[in-house]
Design an enzyme around this catalytic site. Structure first.
Site, mmCIF file in Angstrom:
data_model
loop_
_atom_site.group_PDB
_atom_site.id
_atom_site.type_symbol
_atom_site.label_atom_id
_atom_site.label_comp_id
_atom_site.label_asym_id
_atom_site.label_seq_id
_atom_site.Cartn_x
_atom_site.Cartn_y
_atom_site.Cartn_z
ATOM 1 N N SER A 139 0.891 -1.295 0.138
ATOM 2 C CA SER A 139 -0.051 0.113 -0.068
ATOM 3 C C SER A 139 0.916 1.163 -0.020
ATOM 4 O O SER A 139 1.612 1.382 -0.953
ATOM 5 C CB SER A 139 -0.785 -0.229 1.216
ATOM 6 O OG SER A 139 -1.971 0.778 1.046
ATOM 7 N N ASP A 150 -8.965 -3.748 -7.003
ATOM 8 C CA ASP A 150 -8.023 -3.290 -5.932
ATOM 9 C C ASP A 150 -7.947 -1.630 -6.798
ATOM 10 O O ASP A 150 -6.832 -1.584 -7.550
ATOM 11 C CB ASP A 150 -6.555 -3.539 -5.583
ATOM 12 C CG ASP A 150 -6.354 -2.930 -4.512
ATOM 13 O OD1 ASP A 150 -6.440 -1.785 -4.240
ATOM 14 O OD2 ASP A 150 -5.023 -3.179 -3.921
ATOM 15 N N HIS A 205 -8.045 -4.745 -1.462
ATOM 16 C CA HIS A 205 -6.791 -4.177 -1.020
ATOM 17 C C HIS A 205 -6.428 -5.020 0.087
ATOM 18 O O HIS A 205 -5.062 -4.804 0.640
ATOM 19 C CB HIS A 205 -6.809 -2.786 -0.726
ATOM 20 C CG HIS A 205 -5.709 -2.170 -0.729
ATOM 21 N ND1 HIS A 205 -4.769 -1.984 -1.471
ATOM 22 C CD2 HIS A 205 -5.019 -1.297 0.576
ATOM 23 C CE1 HIS A 205 -3.534 -1.285 -1.103
ATOM 24 N NE2 HIS A 205 -3.780 -0.923 0.054
#
EC number: 3.1.1.74
Length: 255
Positions: free
Chosen positions: A130, A185, A198
Site C-alpha cells: 500500500s 483493487d 486491497h
C-alpha cells in the site's frame, strides 16, 4: 479528494474491527530492526508497511515475507528491516504528490545505503504494501548504481504508484520487480479508493517469497548484477475473510 481521505480513515477503523485471520507465520517475531541493531546477514530484507500498520514491518505482508525468507536455510540468514520511525505510515501522506512523505522516502534510501555500507557482502531484497509501495517507488530510483546492483528483487503489494509509474520503478530493471495488484483493487488504478480487494495480499506472500528466493539464487553471493527485461505481474483477487456486511459497505465507496 476529501471524500477519498475520509473513506481511508473509515476503512482504517473497520480494518481494526474486522482484521484478516493471520497465523503465527504471518505475524512473526522479528522486531523489524535487524539491520540497525543486529549483525550482518547474507541477505537483507527492507520493507515499508501499509498505512496505519503498527511496528516497523506491519502485521500482514511484511512479517509473512520476512519469516518465509528466514525459514529458507539455503539463504544462510536474513536480516529484516522495516522503514521507520520517520516513516509513520499515516493516512494523510497518501495524498501527497509522491504518495508518501519525503521523510519516509529519505529514510528508506538511508536504509539501503546502510545495508550496503555496513554489510558490503549482503544481498538485498525489498518490498512494500500500500503506501509502503510509494516509499519504494520514491527511494529506489535515486540510489547509486552500485547499490541498485545489490538488490535482487522488489515485491510490491497493492501498488499505489502502479498506474502513475507505468507498472515499474523508475530507473530500475523491470525484471527485478514483482507487482501484485488484485482484481478490484482500485489503488492500483491510481485512485485513493480502497476496496476489500486491497486486504487480500497475505494470500500472495508465499509466492512472493519464493520469487525473491529465486532472484537471490540467480545472483552471486557477494556481488550482484542488474538486467532490463520485464516480469512485473498482477495477481488474481483472493478471498477475504471479512464479513459480507463489510463487503457491502465497500461496494458503496464509489457511489
Amino acid at each position: 479528494m476529501h471524500f477519498k481521505l475520509l473513506s481511508l480513515a473509515a476503512l482504517a477503523g473497520l480494518s481494526v474491527a474486522s482484521p484478516l485471520n493471520l497465523d503465527e507465520r504471518q505475524l512473526g517475531s522479528s522486531s523489524g530492526n535487524d539491520l540497525r541493531d543486529g549483525d550482518c546477514k547474507p541477505v537483507t530484507f527492507i520493507f515499508a508497511r501499509a498505512s496505519t500498520e503498527p511496528g516497523l514491518l506491519g502485521m500482514s505482508t511484511g512479517p509473512a515475507v520476512c519469516n518465509d525468507l528466514k525459514a529458507d536455510a539455503s539463504l544462510g540468514g536474513v536480516a529484516c528491516q522495516g522503514v521507520g520511525p520517520k516513516y509513520t505510515a499515516g493516512l494523510a501522506e497518501n495524498a501527497l504528490p509522491q504518495g508518501t512523505s519525503s521523510a519516509a522516502i529519505n529514510e528508506a534510501k538511508e536504509l539501503f545505503e546502510l545495508a550496503a555500507s555496513k554489510c558490503p557482502d549482503t544481498r538485498i531484497v525489498a518490498g512494500g504494501y500500500s503506501q509502503g509501495t510509494a516509499v519504494m517507488h520514491g527511494a529506489i530510483p535515486d540510489l547509486s548504481d552500485e547499490i541498485k546492483d545489490k538488490i535482487a528483487g522488489v515485491v510490491l503489494f497493492g501498488d499505489t504508484r502502479n498506474k502513475q509509474d507505468g507498472g515499474q520503478i523508475k530507473n530500475f530493471p523491470k525484471d527485478k520487480i514483482k507487482i501484485y495488484c488484485a482484481t478490484g483493487d482500485l489503488v492500483c488504478d491510481g485512485t485513493l479508493v480502497v476496496t476489500a480487494a486491497h486486504f487480500t495480499y497475505v494470500a500472495n506472500t508465499g509466492e512472493a517469497s519464493k520469487w525473491l528466493e529465486q532472484q537471490l539464487a540467480s545472483m552471486p553471493a557477494s556481488t550482484s548484477t542488474s538486467s532490463s527485461s520485464s516480469s512485473s505481474s498482477s495477481a488474481p483477487a483472493s478471498q477475504t475473510s471479512q464479513s459480507s456486511g463489510l463487503s457491502s459497505w465497500f461496494s458503496g465507496l464509489g457511489n
